[in-house]
Scaffold this motif. Sequence first.
Motif, short mmCIF file in Angstrom:
data_model
loop_
_atom_site.label_atom_id
_atom_site.label_comp_id
_atom_site.label_asym_id
_atom_site.label_seq_id
_atom_site.Cartn_x
_atom_site.Cartn_y
_atom_site.Cartn_z
N THR A 239 7.56 -5.45 11.76
CA THR A 239 8.53 -6.06 10.85
C THR A 239 8.17 -7.51 10.58
O THR A 239 8.21 -7.99 9.44
CB THR A 239 9.95 -5.97 11.44
N LEU A 240 7.79 -8.22 11.63
CA LEU A 240 7.39 -9.62 11.47
C LEU A 240 6.13 -9.72 10.62
O LEU A 240 6.01 -10.61 9.76
CB LEU A 240 7.18 -10.26 12.83
N LEU A 241 5.17 -8.81 10.84
CA LEU A 241 3.95 -8.82 10.04
C LEU A 241 4.27 -8.56 8.57
O LEU A 241 3.64 -9.14 7.67
CB LEU A 241 2.97 -7.77 10.56
N GLY A 242 5.25 -7.71 8.31
CA GLY A 242 5.68 -7.48 6.94
C GLY A 242 6.26 -8.74 6.31
O GLY A 242 6.01 -9.03 5.13
N GLU A 243 7.03 -9.48 7.08
CA GLU A 243 7.58 -10.76 6.59
C GLU A 243 6.47 -11.77 6.34
O GLU A 243 6.47 -12.48 5.33
CB GLU A 243 8.58 -11.30 7.61
N LEU A 244 5.52 -11.82 7.27
CA LEU A 244 4.40 -12.76 7.11
C LEU A 244 3.51 -12.38 5.92
O LEU A 244 2.90 -13.25 5.29
CB LEU A 244 3.56 -12.81 8.39
N THR B 256 -1.95 -4.37 -2.62
CA THR B 256 -0.75 -5.22 -2.68
C THR B 256 0.16 -4.99 -3.89
O THR B 256 1.23 -5.60 -3.97
CB THR B 256 -1.16 -6.71 -2.65
N ASP B 257 -0.24 -4.16 -4.84
CA ASP B 257 0.62 -3.94 -6.01
C ASP B 257 1.88 -3.16 -5.64
O ASP B 257 1.84 -2.21 -4.85
CB ASP B 257 -0.15 -3.17 -7.09
N ASN B 258 3.00 -3.58 -6.22
CA ASN B 258 4.28 -2.84 -6.15
C ASN B 258 4.75 -2.58 -4.72
O ASN B 258 5.20 -1.48 -4.39
CB ASN B 258 4.16 -1.51 -6.91
N LEU B 259 4.69 -3.59 -3.89
CA LEU B 259 5.14 -3.45 -2.50
C LEU B 259 6.64 -3.70 -2.39
O LEU B 259 7.21 -4.49 -3.14
CB LEU B 259 4.38 -4.42 -1.59
N SER B 260 7.26 -3.05 -1.43
CA SER B 260 8.70 -3.21 -1.17
C SER B 260 8.99 -4.62 -0.66
O SER B 260 8.14 -5.28 -0.07
CB SER B 260 9.14 -2.18 -0.13
N GLN B 261 10.22 -5.05 -0.86
CA GLN B 261 10.67 -6.33 -0.33
C GLN B 261 11.18 -6.19 1.11
O GLN B 261 11.35 -7.17 1.81
CB GLN B 261 11.79 -6.92 -1.20
N ASP B 262 11.45 -4.95 1.54
CA ASP B 262 11.85 -4.73 2.93
C ASP B 262 10.63 -4.92 3.83
O ASP B 262 9.60 -4.27 3.63
CB ASP B 262 12.39 -3.31 3.08
N PRO B 263 10.70 -5.82 4.83
CA PRO B 263 9.50 -6.17 5.61
C PRO B 263 8.82 -5.01 6.30
O PRO B 263 7.59 -4.87 6.23
CB PRO B 263 10.04 -7.18 6.64
#
Length: 740
Positions: free
Chosen positions: A540-545, A138-145
């Motif tokens: 994309t939704l999983l990225g947002e979640l 989880t370190d340094n992950l993008s904000q784009d979902p």
Amino acid sequence: MRNALISAVVLSSGVVLASIDAHADEGQWQPYQMPSIAEKLSERGIEIPAKQLADLTQYPMNAVVGLGYCTASFVSPQGLVVTNHHCAYRAIQYNSKKEHNYIADGFLAKSKDAEPSAGPNERLYITEAVTDVSKAVTDNLSQDPLVRYEEIQSNRKSLIKECESDKNYRCSVRSFHNGLEYYLIKQLIIRDVRLVYAPPKSVGSFGGDVDNYEYPRHSGDFTFLRAYVGKDGQPAAFAEDNIPFTPKSYLKINADGVNAGDGVFVAGYPGSTSRYRLTSELQFASDWLYPTLASRYQLRIDTIKAMGNADGEVAIKYAGTLASMANRMKKYNGLLDGFRATDITGIKQNREDNFLKWLTADKTYQSYQAQFDQLESLLDKKRTGMQSRHYFENAQSSALLAAANKLYRLSKEKAKPDSEREEGYQERDMKMFKARLKRIDSSFDISVDKTLWLQDLNAYMGQDNRVNAFDAMLNFDDKTVTLSDKLDGLYSLTSLTDQDKRLAWMQADAKTFETSADPFIRLAVALYDSNMAQEKEKKTLLGELSQARPGYMKAIIAYNKANGWPVYPDANGTLRITYGMVDGYQSRDALYKQPFTRLEGIAAKHTGVEPFNAPKKVLDAIAAQRYGTHKVDSVIKDPSSWICRLFSCLDKPEAFNSVPVNFLSSVDTTGGNSGSPVFNGKGELVGLNFDSTYEAITKDWFFNPTITRAVHVDFRYILWMMDEVDHADNLIAELELVRN
């Protein structure tokens, strides 16, 4: 009068056994957490040190294994494994033919050279290490979902690749607490699994669907398998000259079993729970998801049963599928009944309201309010997507179309570097990919597949969320030819029914697919873009979640700790431990359900008609009272104790006088725990978990200690079957039996 008295005792004692506190016995704990609940274990009479249970290299945890969908355990130094009959059903089905139907007749290998392969897909997974890799994932992950989702997957795959430098291991990175934590799971894979001893279905599934999730039960839900390896002791594919695997340890079996009130614990691989889900998610499941799934399953069950009754070969091929569907069907109905009987939605909403009040008042966590609101918005989006995709996904349910879809996807993924391929399509997955393609033959019939697919297609055509590419390929608007006749054309022209030709497609490139005349291949190619577009939406939704859920979980964990409530992750198919005690309960029909059932209950239920058609050899042994050394005079340690008031020993404390068949406990289990070893306080095997009571089905969403009970096969019954009925003397000699 007796039931009234028992009820009065239970009620006046505040349900004495079950309600020591509001969360008694709740929790599907990760092994490393055991020292943190050592005091609770001790209170339940569990003597084995919590530190020992936390160590996966020590007894008994290094004897507990996964099947990928159930749990099992080693019970001899020669790789003998015990699990549930329904967990080994595929192995029994795989070896059943018209001339020797092991489903109906049972099977016993009197020597190791008579033990057949359980099937090319069967595996045993031995968990050797669990490592926290949250930071690495989880370190340094993008904000784009979408990018964020892909980065998480990439980080997971890198960890898995490093872990799997030894081909004998299978590794996975699992999310815990909805993405707040990640753990790397390292498992040794046993690839040669063989069938050793299975009772007939009339024992292993006595009571069938009628008794499923019900109590009292009288099911002999057990089967023995064996793990084999190459001559060098390393895991290997099936070969005639392979040798039995030597496990690092194997479970001792207590032949005296347990009594009412004894502490027990269970280790296994529970599949999925939803206890940290929001109230809106429960409402959606109750209002739409479960009713929709149940309706489809019921139609499929009725269809397969009818076609199986007309054709014995179909009945054998679809026996495992039917059993699995029937189990899910009853679970969905049980969930819906449970939601109606107990206002679980109201309970969860009340808890959620209290949590939100705490969130507002606690300055440390006030910032999470916005994340909670965002989470609700995303969940609404998720629900809409599930409903819009549901019928299109089902409309691709044909086994041949599903195979064609996967094969074409494989051709696309093979064009990428292995590290960039989708999970399931990497080189590490190819053996299992091939095995799944092979397994189609053992559970496939064109007439059944076509009939079930036609039902899903009709449902798809009756709703609004249509996909143009699909409609065009099957030409639904052309009414001059019936849909049934169109499908007949597809099945008659495809080569995917031939296993060799099906497997050959694994080597084909995308262009070969795109120029193929095979109708199922053409359909898979036509649907690819639509399927990929929907997959992108889901990712994309999983990225947002993955941004919203962890913050919510941080606050929930803090809230639970502030209230002194247990904090453990929802089940996710990884190794867990749960504890409790042997205990009956007050059922929905106002009767007190005693914790043990007796052999005589089998004879009393027997009608001679499935599912209550006990074998003659079992009935004869019961009638002759051939109990052997397995008879139990009483299931109460101290007949003068107050606990005795809860059971039928009120007048005659020695009245059990039989062999226990099944028993209840308050351990916290769910699907995937099937086959899990049930241990006494010393860590000795006393039973196998195989079911839950009907009232307890809703525990996946809410744990109610008053009525939540798991159902187990008593190992004294297994030993009785081996000894007095089937004379499995060769296997008994392998077991290490101990007595109190």
